[in-house]
Design an enzyme around this catalytic site. Sequence first.
Site, PDB file in Angstrom:
ATOM      1  CD  GLU A  25      49.210  46.852  66.734  1.00 42.07           C
ATOM      2  OE1 GLU A  25      48.458  45.898  66.508  1.00 42.07           O
ATOM      3  OE2 GLU A  25      49.960  47.339  65.874  1.00 42.07           O
ATOM      4  CE  LYS A 159      57.304  42.874  59.727  1.00 45.22           C
ATOM      5  NZ  LYS A 159      56.185  43.019  60.663  1.00 45.22           N
TER       6      LYS A 159
HETATM    7  N1  PSU Z   1      52.317  44.824  60.215  1.00 48.39           N
HETATM    8  C1  PSU Z   1      53.344  44.518  61.021  1.00 48.39           C
HETATM    9  N2  PSU Z   1      53.081  43.995  62.251  1.00 48.39           N
HETATM   10  C2  PSU Z   1      51.802  43.802  62.696  1.00 48.39           C
HETATM   11  C3  PSU Z   1      50.728  44.156  61.833  1.00 48.39           C
HETATM   12  C4  PSU Z   1      51.038  44.659  60.611  1.00 48.39           C
HETATM   13  O1  PSU Z   1      54.495  44.695  60.646  1.00 48.39           O
HETATM   14  O2  PSU Z   1      51.614  43.330  63.824  1.00 48.39           O
HETATM   15  C5  PSU Z   1      49.330  43.990  62.316  1.00 48.39           C
HETATM   16  C6  PSU Z   1      48.799  45.335  62.864  1.00 48.39           C
HETATM   17  O3  PSU Z   1      47.926  45.084  63.952  1.00 48.39           O
HETATM   18  C7  PSU Z   1      48.029  45.881  61.676  1.00 48.39           C
HETATM   19  C8  PSU Z   1      47.437  44.616  61.094  1.00 48.39           C
HETATM   20  O4  PSU Z   1      47.037  46.807  62.024  1.00 48.39           O
HETATM   21  O5  PSU Z   1      48.471  43.645  61.215  1.00 48.39           O
HETATM   22  C9  PSU Z   1      47.017  44.785  59.651  1.00 48.39           C
HETATM   23  O6  PSU Z   1      46.300  43.665  59.234  1.00 48.39           O
HETATM   24  P1  PSU Z   1      45.489  43.704  57.855  1.00 48.39           P
HETATM   25  O7  PSU Z   1      46.538  43.793  56.781  1.00 48.39           O
HETATM   26  O8  PSU Z   1      44.721  42.412  57.818  1.00 48.39           O
HETATM   27  O9  PSU Z   1      44.619  44.904  57.921  1.00 48.39           O
END
Ligand code: PSU
Length: 304
Positions: A25, A159
Site C-alpha cells: 500500500e 494498533k
Molecule cells: N493503521 C496503521 N497504520 C496505517 C493505517 C492504519 O497502523 O498506516 C492506515 C492504513 O492505510 C489503513 C488506514 O488502511 O490507515 C485505515 O484508515 P481508516 O481507519 O480511516 O479506514
Amino acid sequence: MREYITLSEEVRIAQEQGKPIVALESTIISHGMPYPQNVQTAREVEQIIRDLGAVPATIAIVDGKIKIGLSDEELEMFGKSSDVAKASRRDLAYLLAAKKKGATTVAATMICAELAGIQVFVTGGIGGVHRGAETSMDISADLEELAQTNVAVVCAGAKSILDLGLTMEYLETKGVPVMGYQTEVLPAFYTRSSKFNVNFRVDDVETIASTLKTKWDLQIKGGAIIANPIPEEHAMDEAAISEVIEKALKEAEEQHISGKDVTPFLLAKVKELTGGKSLESNIALVKNNAVLGAKIAVSLHSFH
Ligand code: PSU
Ligand code: MN
C-alpha cells in the site's frame, strides 16, 4: 477496466512470466511514516520481496491511473508530497476521474490488487472498529473490504487505538478468517500480544497458502488476515504504549477529530509521543511482514 490500470515494467514482465506478485500500500508511505524513512523503508521492503523470489507491486493513484508498481521517482514523490489524498474505497473513482494523487489504504489497495490479479498484500497494520464505535459508528472500510475482496492481507495485527475485541467480532460476523502466524493471540502492532485470540494458529507458510487456495477454490468470497507478530527485539513496552494511546485518544476527542482524519491523527500523535522508538518498531514489523508475505505468495503460486 484496463484503461484505468498501468503496470510498471517489472510487474508487467512478472505477469507475463507468471511470477508471484506481492501488493504493497501507499498510505503507509504518504501518511504513515516521515520522509526519508518512508521511502527508504518502501525500497527495502520491495527488495526483501524480490530476494525471496516474488515481485513487489506498490500501488497508488496518479494521473488518472491505478499504478501497480511505482518507479523510484514516484516512490520519492509519494514520500515527499503533502498534497496526496488518503484514498480508501469511496475515494477511488473520484481521484481517478479528477486525476488527483491518492495513496491507497488497505481497502483501496485490496481493490486494486484484485483488479490486477494479485492475491497477497503486505502492510503494517489494518484499520478496524474504533473505540467508542457504538456511538461514533467509526468502523474502517478495511473490514468491509476484507469481507468481499479476494486478497490476503499480511499485517502485524491492529494498533490498540482500535477496539480489538469489536474488530474481531466484526470480522467474525463477516466471515473473515484471522490466522496467527506462529501465535494463538492477536498481535497489537507494536506489541506481540493482546487480550484476544486469533481464529487459527498456523505455524507454517504452506498451510496458510493452502487455506487461502481452498477458501477461494470454494468461492468463499473475501480476504483473510495473516497476523504476524512484531519480532521480539523490536516490540515496545506494553504499558508505555497503552499510556501513549490513551493520551492520543483523549486529544482526538478534545479536538473533535472525525471521519477519515481519525486514523492519521491518532497515528501521528502516537509517533509524536513515542519519538523514534515507534518508527523503528514500525519499520521492523513491515519488513518482517514482507518476508512472510513473499513466502506465502511463492507458496500460493506453486499450486497454479
Ligand atoms: N493503521 C496503521 N497504520 C496505517 C493505517 C492504519 O497502523 O498506516 C492506515 C492504513 O492505510 C489503513 C488506514 O488502511 O490507515 C485505515 O484508515 P481508516 O481507519 O480511516 O479506514
Ligand atoms: Mn474511520
